[in-house]
Write an enzyme that holds these catalytic residues in place. Structure first.
Site, mmCIF file in Angstrom:
data_model
loop_
_atom_site.group_PDB
_atom_site.id
_atom_site.type_symbol
_atom_site.label_atom_id
_atom_site.label_comp_id
_atom_site.label_asym_id
_atom_site.label_seq_id
_atom_site.Cartn_x
_atom_site.Cartn_y
_atom_site.Cartn_z
ATOM 1 N N HIS A 100 -11.722 -5.637 8.223
ATOM 2 C CA HIS A 100 -12.361 -5.473 6.917
ATOM 3 C C HIS A 100 -13.587 -4.580 7.033
ATOM 4 C CE1 HIS A 100 -9.958 -9.117 6.223
ATOM 5 N NE2 HIS A 100 -9.954 -8.755 4.951
ATOM 6 N N GLU A 115 0.836 -1.202 0.000
ATOM 7 C CA GLU A 115 0.000 0.000 0.000
ATOM 8 C C GLU A 115 0.871 1.253 0.000
ATOM 9 O OE1 GLU A 115 -0.442 -2.595 2.027
ATOM 10 O OE2 GLU A 115 -2.312 -3.399 1.216
#
Lengths: 325, 394
Positions: free
Chosen positions: A130, A60
């Protein structure tokens, strides 16, 4: 007009953006041939080639850094962070680099044409890694714009506006609604301006404010309250930064009450910012304290997801408390 | 053969580990300390004009550094970082590039921006944060940047430019204009996650970027042997699957030759390259640092005798390209010019207060406009407390 779900609307917006400029690139983890874990980028690699739609390594930090460089060079990067929960390794690149590029260089360089797309929020039994809603972390950093759509129509219009914005945008997509939310979406090109809230329903007694997937919670709560004779005005904020103070203040001046609903934890959530500003703007018009119905100050749970969520019932109760203050 | 694991499988039937130092990477050296060439070394293709321009840059930076460290000590500027000991590494590499190539530095690469044409006044305006600073007075001294000169504005957090360089270079490749990006960093910055992210992505996506590590022995006070294990930074380039070279960073000709070839590989073969330049940071990390606390005078003296500027100067004299008498005069003249430029820059006004809110976004948002207006009203009420801006608000 066509009926699309939110993923199709996003895919459609990306398709338009890719077609209009050869230097627009889409990249992230698994976004290539596979089309992303949610399939938001389906068929784009086949259409625009591997040079412009590609998988990145699992980094990322790298995706964000790469996007910064590509944007500074003058290309148009649309970077996907697979889940908003995983945006934190990219935090430095986003808050220290993306956000400050133009300011620190005196506009010698900028990364204005950069968008980070990322699925956020709960409702998918995703547990604490999540389900997060990290928008407040980014709202504290000048230089970034933040948008959150609540339906397919908004997703397409806000995303196209974000891609064409001359400021970098973090675009949070409510993954709970990816397939659950369907609606009429024009097939042609259109934009929804950043920084403008939408008054979805007018009302007289209380203003209810939310964005993204939580809009549904205030809608349902409003239906319950209306049965009690309470008239609710519903506002979808749509953009977190800059946010539409004028529209919200105008509404609260009229109704005298404000309830803010968001999924992220209460403490230092963006609701606190809104509450502070609105009490300053509307102090003499307020009939009750500004209410916040938010996630709890815990990590996002798995088994107790329903209990954690600022749902319509918690919202309804807060409406009643506010009206009876 | 290769397989889905993307490795070459060669069978071995005994337990054997490859040593962490097994890759012996040689160091390219062309110029000896006395200004003559190493036996077997060949001169890079270097014309007189470029050779002298690089020398002018190195000697300029050396005088600038000496004067600005003094200016910092006198309290005229808040901070300074010098290039001392690394002049050949930065200048030799910058000189091997095309003007259109992008330079992304870490912070100690002011020789590269000067080589591109950043003027003495521009240096001073940045260091004194005055209204002529291209960066509008927002960053500490030495954070130079110029769009016109293809030199990306410096960012303080370490290593952040590494994955950015990969992205920038990828965009250059997409446009197909035959340009590349050079990315400078120190061996300390190679410990950051951004280093891994940037090099790995460059290798995978075949970005035309030259990663240039200035291995100068110290990350502020931390010596290289407390910073990483293994044989230098160069071995990692091989690990990422990219062409790699190690050069003597005090040897301008070696750095120049290596970077010329690296540029060719990047632009023609569309591949990233890693160059590790072995140098020694002769000065302090910055004016906030004092090396006497962590390294010996003897060590410093040893490297002082290996002066990259002097080595190159001797070669130029031997080539008959440099007149020593004229050079001495030029250096003396420079000292005076720099002092004059300091005096000129320090009396130029600070940027207007309106610049406080510009460039946060493309256009100032309503809340920023309001905050500026409130700030101005406040300054008007207490002008003595804000002497820099009080007299300039209408």
């Amino acid at each position: 007009m066509a009926t699309m779900n939110m993923l199709q609307a996003i895919n459609n917006a990306l398709d338009i953006a890719m077609a209009e400029n050869d230097s627009t690139c889409i990249f992230g983890e698994d976004v290539g041939f596979f089309g992303g874990v949610f399939r938001a980028t389906s068929n784009l690699q086949e259409k625009y080639g591997k040079e412009r739609v590609f998988n990145t390594p699992l980094t990322e930090q790298g995706i964000a850094g790469f996007a910064n460089g590509l944007a500074a060079q003058g290309s148009i990067p649309i970077a996907e962070i697979q889940f908003a929960d995983y945006i934190f390794p990219a935090f430095d690149q986003i808050v220290n680099e993306t956000a400050k590029f133009r300011y620190r260089s005196g506009n010698e360089f900028n990364v204005g044409n950069l968008v980070f797309r990322t699925p956020y929020g709960g409702g998918i039994a995703g547990g604490l890694y999540h389900s997060q809603s990290p928008e407040a972390y980014f709202s504290h950093t000048p230089g970034l714009k933040i948008a959150v759509p609540r339906n397919p129509y908004q997703a397409k219009g806000l995303l196209l506006a974000s891609i064409r914005s001359k400021d970098p945008v973090v675009f949070f997509e409510p993954k709970k609604l990816y397939r659950a939310s369907t609606g009429e979406v024009p097939e042609e090109d259109y934009e929804i301006p950043l920084g403008k809230a939408e008054v979805v329903k007018e009302g007289a007694d209380i203003t209810l404010l939310a964005w993204g997937a939580q809009f549904e919670a205030i809608e349902k709560a409003a239906e319950m309250a209306e049965k009690d004779g309470i008239s609710c005005e519903l506002i979808d904020l749509r953009s977190i930064v800059p946010w539409d103070v004028e529209t919200v203040a105008k509404s609260v001046t009229k109704t005298g009450r404000l309830l803010i609903n968001h999924e992220a934890p209460l403490t230092s959530g963006f609701g606190g910012e809104i509450a502070a500003t609105i009490q300053e703007e509307c102090f003499l018009y307020l009939e009750s304290p500004i209410a916040r119905v938010c996630g709890l100050d815990t990590p996002f749970p798995l088994a107790h997801e329903k209990e954690y969520m600022p749902d319509h019932l918690k919202t309804y109760e807060a409406i009643i408390r506010s009206v009876n203050f | 053969m290769t397989n889905p694991n993307n490795v070459t499988l060669t069978d071995n039937h005994t337990v054997e580990f490859v040593s962490g130092n097994a890759l012996a990477i040689p160091t390219l050296r062309i110029l000896k300390e006395d200004g003559t060439l190493h036996k077997g070394a060949s001169l890079p293709d270097l014309d007189k004009e470029t050779a002298l321009k690089m020398y002018d840059t190195m000697s300029f930076i050396r005088v600038l550094d000496e004067r600005m460290v003094a200016a910092q000590r006198q309290g005229r500027i808040s901070f300074y970082m010098q290039c001392l000991g690394e002049e050949a590494a930065v200048t030799g590499s910058a000189g091997a590039l095309d003007f259109e190539d992008m330079i992304m530095g870490q912070y100690r690469e002011h020789a590269a921006i000067h080589y591109r044409g950043f003027t003495l006044d521009q240096f001073m305006n940045q260091m004194f944060s005055n209204e002529k600073d291209l960066g509008k007075g927002r960053q500490m001294p030495i954070h130079y940047g110029s769009n016109e000169l293809n030199y990306m504005t410096i960012s303080s957090p370490l290593g952040t430019q590494i994955p950015q360089a990969t992205g920038y270079a990828y965009g250059q490749k997409l446009k197909g204009e035959g340009k590349c990006t050079i990315c400078y960093f120190g061996e300390g910055a190679a410990s950051e996650g951004d280093f891994h992210a940037g090099l790995n992505m460059a290798a995978v996506h075949k970005a035309p970027v030259i990663f240039f590590c200035r291995n100068n022995g110290y990350a502020i006070s931390t010596p290289a042997d407390e910073q990483f294990k293994g044989d230098g930074i160069a071995t990692r380039g091989v690990g990422y699957g990219m062409k790699t070279i190690r050069v003597d960073g005090a040897d301008l000709l070696a750095v120049y030759a290596a970077t010329k070839e690296a540029r060719r590989i990047a632009v023609e073969d569309h591949e990233p390259v890693l160059i590790e330049a072995i140098a020694y940071r002769l000065g302090a990390h910055s004016t906030s640092d004092d090396p006497s606390g962590y390294r010996s005078k003897e060590e410093e003296e040893k490297f002082r005798s290996n002066d990259p500027v002097e080595r190159y100067r001797l070669w130029l004299v031997k080539q008959g390209w440099l007149n020593e008498e004229e050079d001495a005069k030029r250096i003396e003249q420079l000292r005076g010019d720099i002092l004059d430029a300091v005096k000129k820059a320090e009396v130029i006004d600070k940027p207007a207060i309106d610049e406080l809110i510009t460039d946060v976004y493309e256009e100032p948002t309503p809340h920023l406009v309001k905050q500026l207006e409130d700030t101005k009203q406040h300054i008007k009420k207490y002008p003595d407390a804000y002497p820099v801006t009080a007299g300039r608000i209408s």
